[in-house]
Write a protein that holds these residues in place. Structure first.
Motif, PDB file in Angstrom:
ATOM      1  N   LEU A  88     -41.771 -30.977   5.933  1.00 59.35           N
ATOM      2  CA  LEU A  88     -41.339 -29.626   5.896  1.00 59.35           C
ATOM      3  C   LEU A  88     -40.379 -29.194   7.338  1.00 59.35           C
ATOM      4  O   LEU A  88     -40.820 -29.596   8.322  1.00 59.35           O
ATOM      5  CB  LEU A  88     -42.451 -28.404   5.977  1.00 59.35           C
ATOM      6  CG  LEU A  88     -43.312 -28.688   4.826  1.00 59.35           C
ATOM      7  CD1 LEU A  88     -44.674 -27.306   4.909  1.00 59.35           C
ATOM      8  CD2 LEU A  88     -42.538 -28.268   3.529  1.00 59.35           C
ATOM      9  N   ILE A  89     -39.247 -28.577   7.207  1.00 62.90           N
ATOM     10  CA  ILE A  89     -38.490 -28.437   8.217  1.00 62.90           C
ATOM     11  C   ILE A  89     -38.480 -27.099   8.718  1.00 62.90           C
ATOM     12  O   ILE A  89     -38.112 -26.126   7.936  1.00 62.90           O
ATOM     13  CB  ILE A  89     -37.073 -28.853   7.888  1.00 62.90           C
ATOM     14  CG1 ILE A  89     -36.926 -30.308   7.571  1.00 62.90           C
ATOM     15  CG2 ILE A  89     -35.868 -28.670   9.103  1.00 62.90           C
ATOM     16  CD1 ILE A  89     -37.426 -31.446   8.416  1.00 62.90           C
ATOM     17  N   ARG A  90     -38.981 -26.761   9.900  1.00 59.89           N
ATOM     18  CA  ARG A  90     -39.501 -25.345  10.275  1.00 59.89           C
ATOM     19  C   ARG A  90     -37.873 -24.591  10.475  1.00 59.89           C
ATOM     20  O   ARG A  90     -37.024 -24.992  10.542  1.00 59.89           O
ATOM     21  CB  ARG A  90     -39.884 -25.159  11.815  1.00 59.89           C
ATOM     22  CG  ARG A  90     -41.174 -25.837  11.662  1.00 59.89           C
ATOM     23  CD  ARG A  90     -41.838 -25.880  13.124  1.00 59.89           C
ATOM     24  NE  ARG A  90     -43.139 -26.820  13.067  1.00 59.89           N
ATOM     25  CZ  ARG A  90     -43.128 -27.736  13.833  1.00 59.89           C
ATOM     26  NH1 ARG A  90     -42.056 -28.378  14.191  1.00 59.89           N
ATOM     27  NH2 ARG A  90     -44.513 -28.589  13.885  1.00 59.89           N
ATOM     28  N   SER A  91     -38.141 -23.113  10.744  1.00 65.32           N
ATOM     29  CA  SER A  91     -37.297 -22.291  11.033  1.00 65.32           C
ATOM     30  C   SER A  91     -35.845 -22.051  10.189  1.00 65.32           C
ATOM     31  O   SER A  91     -34.803 -21.860  10.551  1.00 65.32           O
ATOM     32  CB  SER A  91     -36.580 -22.678  12.701  1.00 65.32           C
ATOM     33  OG  SER A  91     -37.922 -22.707  13.545  1.00 65.32           O
ATOM     34  N   GLN A  92     -36.432 -22.268   8.862  1.00 68.50           N
ATOM     35  CA  GLN A  92     -35.272 -21.941   7.904  1.00 68.50           C
ATOM     36  C   GLN A  92     -35.180 -20.694   7.105  1.00 68.50           C
ATOM     37  O   GLN A  92     -36.521 -20.370   7.057  1.00 68.50           O
ATOM     38  CB  GLN A  92     -35.343 -23.133   6.639  1.00 68.50           C
ATOM     39  CG  GLN A  92     -35.487 -24.333   7.374  1.00 68.50           C
ATOM     40  CD  GLN A  92     -34.226 -24.958   8.219  1.00 68.50           C
ATOM     41  OE1 GLN A  92     -33.026 -24.690   7.817  1.00 68.50           O
ATOM     42  NE2 GLN A  92     -34.342 -25.589   9.232  1.00 68.50           N
ATOM     43  N   GLN A  96     -32.337 -15.241   2.818  1.00 67.47           N
ATOM     44  CA  GLN A  96     -32.104 -13.913   2.790  1.00 67.47           C
ATOM     45  C   GLN A  96     -33.146 -13.026   3.624  1.00 67.47           C
ATOM     46  O   GLN A  96     -33.748 -12.193   3.171  1.00 67.47           O
ATOM     47  CB  GLN A  96     -32.775 -13.358   1.243  1.00 67.47           C
ATOM     48  CG  GLN A  96     -31.610 -13.987   0.153  1.00 67.47           C
ATOM     49  CD  GLN A  96     -32.336 -13.609  -1.220  1.00 67.47           C
ATOM     50  OE1 GLN A  96     -33.163 -13.019  -1.392  1.00 67.47           O
ATOM     51  NE2 GLN A  96     -31.379 -14.026  -2.356  1.00 67.47           N
ATOM     52  N   GLY A  97     -33.115 -13.485   4.754  1.00 69.36           N
ATOM     53  CA  GLY A  97     -33.680 -12.656   5.858  1.00 69.36           C
ATOM     54  C   GLY A  97     -35.223 -13.039   6.085  1.00 69.36           C
ATOM     55  O   GLY A  97     -35.928 -12.545   7.000  1.00 69.36           O
ATOM     56  N   VAL A  98     -35.614 -14.219   5.331  1.00 72.82           N
ATOM     57  CA  VAL A  98     -37.145 -14.369   5.362  1.00 72.82           C
ATOM     58  C   VAL A  98     -37.238 -15.806   5.938  1.00 72.82           C
ATOM     59  O   VAL A  98     -36.698 -16.749   5.460  1.00 72.82           O
ATOM     60  CB  VAL A  98     -37.699 -14.344   3.899  1.00 72.82           C
ATOM     61  CG1 VAL A  98     -39.109 -14.639   3.900  1.00 72.82           C
ATOM     62  CG2 VAL A  98     -37.490 -13.097   3.121  1.00 72.82           C
ATOM     63  N   ALA A  99     -38.162 -15.869   6.843  1.00 79.03           N
ATOM     64  CA  ALA A  99     -38.479 -17.234   7.433  1.00 79.03           C
ATOM     65  C   ALA A  99     -39.092 -18.267   6.547  1.00 79.03           C
ATOM     66  O   ALA A  99     -40.000 -17.742   5.799  1.00 79.03           O
ATOM     67  CB  ALA A  99     -38.926 -17.144   8.702  1.00 79.03           C
ATOM     68  N   GLY A 100     -39.056 -19.437   6.523  1.00 81.56           N
ATOM     69  CA  GLY A 100     -39.702 -20.521   5.826  1.00 81.56           C
ATOM     70  C   GLY A 100     -39.363 -21.857   6.284  1.00 81.56           C
ATOM     71  O   GLY A 100     -39.080 -22.117   7.429  1.00 81.56           O
ATOM     72  N   PHE A 101     -39.510 -22.639   5.236  1.00 84.52           N
ATOM     73  CA  PHE A 101     -39.222 -24.071   5.461  1.00 84.52           C
ATOM     74  C   PHE A 101     -38.283 -24.816   4.359  1.00 84.52           C
ATOM     75  O   PHE A 101     -38.115 -24.364   3.533  1.00 84.52           O
ATOM     76  CB  PHE A 101     -40.500 -24.959   5.224  1.00 84.52           C
ATOM     77  CG  PHE A 101     -41.817 -24.625   5.984  1.00 84.52           C
ATOM     78  CD1 PHE A 101     -41.894 -25.102   7.489  1.00 84.52           C
ATOM     79  CD2 PHE A 101     -42.656 -23.541   5.734  1.00 84.52           C
ATOM     80  CE1 PHE A 101     -43.076 -24.528   8.156  1.00 84.52           C
ATOM     81  CE2 PHE A 101     -43.661 -23.210   6.489  1.00 84.52           C
ATOM     82  CZ  PHE A 101     -43.813 -23.604   7.457  1.00 84.52           C
ATOM     83  N   HIS A 102     -37.653 -25.898   4.867  1.00 91.25           N
ATOM     84  CA  HIS A 102     -36.876 -26.684   3.849  1.00 91.25           C
ATOM     85  C   HIS A 102     -37.695 -27.933   3.297  1.00 91.25           C
ATOM     86  O   HIS A 102     -38.570 -28.515   4.615  1.00 91.25           O
ATOM     87  CB  HIS A 102     -35.796 -27.179   4.503  1.00 91.25           C
ATOM     88  CG  HIS A 102     -34.390 -26.378   4.403  1.00 91.25           C
ATOM     89  ND1 HIS A 102     -33.303 -26.390   4.870  1.00 91.25           N
ATOM     90  CD2 HIS A 102     -34.359 -25.075   3.822  1.00 91.25           C
ATOM     91  CE1 HIS A 102     -32.528 -25.365   4.767  1.00 91.25           C
ATOM     92  NE2 HIS A 102     -33.126 -24.311   4.019  1.00 91.25           N
ATOM     93  N   TRP A 134     -35.661 -24.438  -0.047  1.00 91.21           N
ATOM     94  CA  TRP A 134     -36.514 -23.637   0.802  1.00 91.21           C
ATOM     95  C   TRP A 134     -37.686 -22.994   0.259  1.00 91.21           C
ATOM     96  O   TRP A 134     -37.886 -22.605  -0.991  1.00 91.21           O
ATOM     97  CB  TRP A 134     -35.613 -22.363   1.193  1.00 91.21           C
ATOM     98  CG  TRP A 134     -36.284 -21.608   2.064  1.00 91.21           C
ATOM     99  CD1 TRP A 134     -36.122 -21.253   3.490  1.00 91.21           C
ATOM    100  CD2 TRP A 134     -36.913 -20.252   1.715  1.00 91.21           C
ATOM    101  NE1 TRP A 134     -36.787 -20.391   3.898  1.00 91.21           N
ATOM    102  CE2 TRP A 134     -37.291 -19.535   2.722  1.00 91.21           C
ATOM    103  CE3 TRP A 134     -37.179 -19.673   0.284  1.00 91.21           C
ATOM    104  CZ2 TRP A 134     -38.005 -18.200   2.733  1.00 91.21           C
ATOM    105  CZ3 TRP A 134     -37.879 -18.329   0.521  1.00 91.21           C
ATOM    106  CH2 TRP A 134     -38.330 -17.861   1.478  1.00 91.21           C
ATOM    107  N   VAL A 135     -38.781 -22.790   0.974  1.00 89.10           N
ATOM    108  CA  VAL A 135     -39.880 -22.161   0.644  1.00 89.10           C
ATOM    109  C   VAL A 135     -40.369 -21.443   1.688  1.00 89.10           C
ATOM    110  O   VAL A 135     -40.129 -21.676   2.962  1.00 89.10           O
ATOM    111  CB  VAL A 135     -41.074 -23.210   0.235  1.00 89.10           C
ATOM    112  CG1 VAL A 135     -40.937 -24.045  -1.013  1.00 89.10           C
ATOM    113  CG2 VAL A 135     -41.452 -24.064   1.582  1.00 89.10           C
TER     114      VAL A 135
END
Length: 242
Positions: A87-91, A94-100, A118-119
């Motif tokens: 998982l890649i952080r800080s993605q 639509q304004g919501v933080a998550g992972f790639h 993205w999740v």
């Protein structure tokens, strides 16, 4: 107007001249950066618009010049290996933080990392059960990205151990924890968005010219303000000395 040749005025002339030259030079530099950006955009757009080609053939044709593959569309056939996801952080989506979600795709030709999308933050375990890839052999299409390199002030990833989450798609670091030699580039998945997770990463925007024109206008404006302001100062001083 002999007073303009007084030492303090000569110093003022030199200072204003230097500032104007610097401002104009910075404006011209920004215009050169703009032309470079436009050329890069043109090349990238041409690459992206080419027909998708098998990734193995692209890699063979590029030799060691893998940077020339960036933004090319490519296909790859193989089987996803979600147990080796990262998982890649800080993605943000639509304004919501998550992972790639980065998943290896393995075929007879080799292995390549695929950014499947993205999740949200809550899905922070791998494999991501709510966003599992299709089982069995698949053929995917994506666009090529080079390995991501840490900037001077970027966060560090631990150099050893099995990492579930990372700060960037560092192919060499991920290769340490998978049983395959990975391609030196990765793919960002293209296709139709389906219901559920992951949400596909949008196609690249390749016509953004950046702020260079605005910066150039700003520097030229500073130069013009300096010239006009200094001329007004001389005019006012001339009236006082008359």
């Amino acid at each position: 107007m002999r007073w303009l040749l007084a030492p303090r005025w000569i110093v003022a002339h030199i200072v204003v001249l230097i500032l104007v030259v610097v401002f104009v030079s910075l404006g011209l530099w920004q215009l050169r950066r703009l032309e470079e950006r436009r050329l890069t955009n043109t090349v990238s757009q041409a690459r992206f618009e080419e027909d998708a080609v098998d990734i193995a053939g692209l890699l063979d044709a590029s030799g060691e010049d893998v940077d020339s593959l960036e933004h090319r569309r490519a296909t790859a056939t193989g089987t996803f290996q979600p147990e080796h996801e990262v998982l890649i952080r800080s993605q943000v989506e639509q304004g919501v933080a998550g992972f790639h979600v980065i998943t290896p795709l393995v075929g007879e030709w080799g292995a390549i990392l695929v950014n499947r999308g993205w999740v949200p933050l809550g899905l922070d375990e791998v494999p991501v059960d709510e966003a599992l890839p299709p089982e069995g052999e698949v053929t995917i299409e994506g666009w090529v990205r080079p390995t991501q390199i840490r900037g001077a002030l970027g966060p560090l990833d631990p150099p050893q151990g099995r990492l579930i989450a990372m700060n960037r798609v560092d192919i060499e670091r991920i290769e340490q924890q998978v049983p395959w030699d990975l391609a030196p580039v990765y793919l960002v998945l293209l296709g139709e968005q389906v219901d559920g997770q992951p949400i596909l990463v949008p196609a690249p925007v390749l016509d953004d010219e950046g702020p260079h024109l605005a910066y150039a206008i700003q520097w030229f404006s500073f130069a013009l303000v300096g010239i006009v302001g200094y001329a007004m100062l001389i005019r006012r001083s001339s009236r006082r000395s008359a």
